[in-house]
Scaffold this active site. Structure first.
Site, short mmCIF file in Angstrom:
data_model
loop_
_atom_site.label_atom_id
_atom_site.label_comp_id
_atom_site.label_asym_id
_atom_site.label_seq_id
_atom_site.Cartn_x
_atom_site.Cartn_y
_atom_site.Cartn_z
N LYS A 40 -7.11 49.62 -16.04
CA LYS A 40 -8.11 49.43 -14.99
C LYS A 40 -7.43 49.06 -13.67
CE LYS A 40 -8.82 44.77 -16.61
NZ LYS A 40 -9.64 43.62 -16.39
N ARG A 144 -18.71 35.88 -19.53
CA ARG A 144 -18.73 36.90 -18.48
C ARG A 144 -19.78 37.93 -18.89
NH1 ARG A 144 -13.08 39.64 -16.57
NH2 ARG A 144 -13.14 40.54 -18.65
N TYR A 273 4.16 36.35 14.98
CA TYR A 273 2.89 35.73 15.39
C TYR A 273 2.87 34.24 15.10
CZ TYR A 273 0.75 40.41 15.52
OH TYR A 273 0.43 41.70 15.80
N MET A 321 0.82 42.60 9.69
CA MET A 321 0.15 43.65 8.92
C MET A 321 1.14 44.72 8.45
SD MET A 321 -3.05 46.09 10.00
CE MET A 321 -4.15 44.78 10.41
C1 LIG Z 1 -11.81 43.40 -21.69
C2 LIG Z 1 -10.38 43.27 -21.33
N1 LIG Z 1 -9.44 43.47 -22.27
C3 LIG Z 1 -8.13 43.39 -22.00
C4 LIG Z 1 -7.69 43.06 -20.73
C5 LIG Z 1 -6.20 42.96 -20.48
O1 LIG Z 1 -5.84 41.68 -20.07
P1 LIG Z 1 -4.30 41.31 -19.86
O2 LIG Z 1 -3.86 42.05 -18.64
O3 LIG Z 1 -4.30 39.84 -19.67
O4 LIG Z 1 -3.60 41.77 -21.07
C6 LIG Z 1 -8.63 42.84 -19.74
C7 LIG Z 1 -8.18 42.46 -18.39
O5 LIG Z 1 -8.54 41.48 -17.86
C8 LIG Z 1 -10.02 42.95 -20.03
O6 LIG Z 1 -10.93 42.75 -19.10
#
Ligand SMILES: Cc1ncc(COP(=O)(O)O)c(C=O)c1O
Length: 382
Positions: A40, A144, A273, A321
């Site tokens: 992700k 969550r 800056y 920046m």
């Molecule tokens: C549902 C879920 N599983 C696994 C992970 C992987 O976490 P990590 O990067 O701490 O291994 C995440 C990331 O936050 C997650 O949201």
């Protein structure tokens, strides 16, 4: 061409995957434990498409993403590997039947965190030849998303009665597995196991059961079930000091740029800056085209070091920046165009995201995710 780039070394990714495999199978040599590689947030800043392709080459079993947009983008490149979407099904502008059929067409695996989601998927899946695969998310303490573990048994029974979805998996997520003290993680695991036991007694079993994020992969053996979900470990970092050094890892990203300007400044002159740095003596400074616009944190001002030709130099003055400056001292042996390592590891010199993050109050996750889109990703040893 902008010399600032993130070099991502696939040989190191392969190394990290192998370390994870050995670690989990070392504990359970006879059990086949799948790995869901968490990609992700653009693979934690490393490039979701390239990293996912490589993980598939390396034999990863599942890919985990946060939302359906990431999943659809990924599916275009990765035709076969299951993609589990951790997020909820949020309302789409599309008409529900169309929306669900797009998700189904892309062969995505949905997280079900409420009965309503399960019912929604079920009701709009009647016409499909294959069932929509879902994994049920149980909230055992993260608070969550997920079915509250207390009432989950009843809700899962109701979900199991829905005919047009396939209950392929069930999972939970740890709130503090990166900590040395595992009391809360063990409590979460106990709640999850109790629920699994009750479901089993009621004849409800899931082919895939998972819970372990990076912290648990490193340090909570009982959490592996038959799939683990590491994210940060893949990218070469430990999620917290409590679980450091359980396995060897290599940071896969080196954030680099080049020295593009050198000048001499005099004692008592200020740099950048807000005039946050004053030279104590006449010295040379090098300007490097990276700044907070690239994800190099402004809070690193006057704190970080950069590596040029195997030597560390102090970053001085406010991070801007697009530029930072480094003190090269009274004499220097550096040329315009010499490489600069800002984050990562090179020749035994460690400037990892964890170390840099510590200087500015950030976790390694934030440091790598922050690397901006405008920084070119260069893939090595692909
Ligand atoms: C549902 C879920 N599983 C696994 C992970 C992987 O976490 P990590 O990067 O701490 O291994 C995440 C990331 O936050 C997650 O949201």
């Amino acid at each position: 061409m902008n010399p600032t780039r993130a070099e991502i070394d696939f040989a190191k990714l392969a190394f990290n995957v192998e370390q994870i495999r050995r670690h989990i199978h070392g504990e359970y040599p006879k059990r086949k434990i799948k790995i869901c590689g968490v990609v992700k947030a653009n693979a934690y800043g490393h490039g979701i498409e390239e990293v996912s392709k490589k993980l598939v080459d390396l034999g990863i079993d599942f890919l985990g993403v946060a939302n359906y947009d990431e999943a659809i983008r990924l599916r275009k490149l990765i035709p076969n590997t299951p993609i589990l979407v951790f997020g909820t099904l949020i309302h789409s502008k599309l008409e529900p039947a169309k929306y669900v059929s797009i998700l189904h067409k892309h062969n995505l695996t949905a997280t079900v965190a409420s009965y309503d989601t399960a019912k929604f998927l079920n009701d709009y899946s009647r016409k499909f030849k294959s069932k929509f695969k879902v994994h049920i998310k149980v909230d055992t303490g993260m608070r969550r998303i997920g079915l509250d573990y207390k009432g989950a048994f009843k809700t899962i029974q109701q979900i199991a009665a829905l005919k047009n979805i396939e209950l392929e998996g069930i999972f939970t997520h740890f709130a503090s597995s990166e900590e040395k003290n595992k009391t809360f993680s063990k409590l979460q695991l106990k709640r999850f196991n109790k629920l699994l036991g009750e479901l089993k007694k009621a004849g409800i079993e899931f082919p895939i059961v998972h819970s372990a994020n990076s912290g648990a992969v490193l340090d909570l053996k009982g959490s592996y079930f038959n799939m683990v979900r590491p994210g940060l470990l893949l990218y070469g970092y430990y999620p917290g000091n409590g679980v450091r050094n359980k396995i060897k890892l290599k940071p896969i990203m080196n954030l680099k740029s080049k020295v593009t300007f050198i000048k001499k400044i005099e004692a008592r002159e200020s740099v950048s800056y807000g005039r946050k740095y004053f030279a104590k003596q006449n010295e040379f400074i090098g300007s490097i085209p990276i700044g907070y616009g690239d994800g190099y944190q402004r809070l690193l001002t006057n704190k970080a070091r950069v590596l040029i030709n195997k030597k560390l130099y102090r970053q001085i003055g406010a991070v801007t920046m697009d530029w930072i400056m480094a003190s090269l001292g009274k004499r220097y042996n550096i040329k315009i165009g010499d490489d600069v390592l800002l984050m990562g590891e090179e020749n035994g010199n460690y400037l990892g995201a964890d170390k840099l993050g510590k200087l500015c109050g950030k976790i390694p996750y934030e440091m790598i995710c922050a690397v901006a889109d405008r920084v070119e990703r260069v893939y090595l040893n692909g």
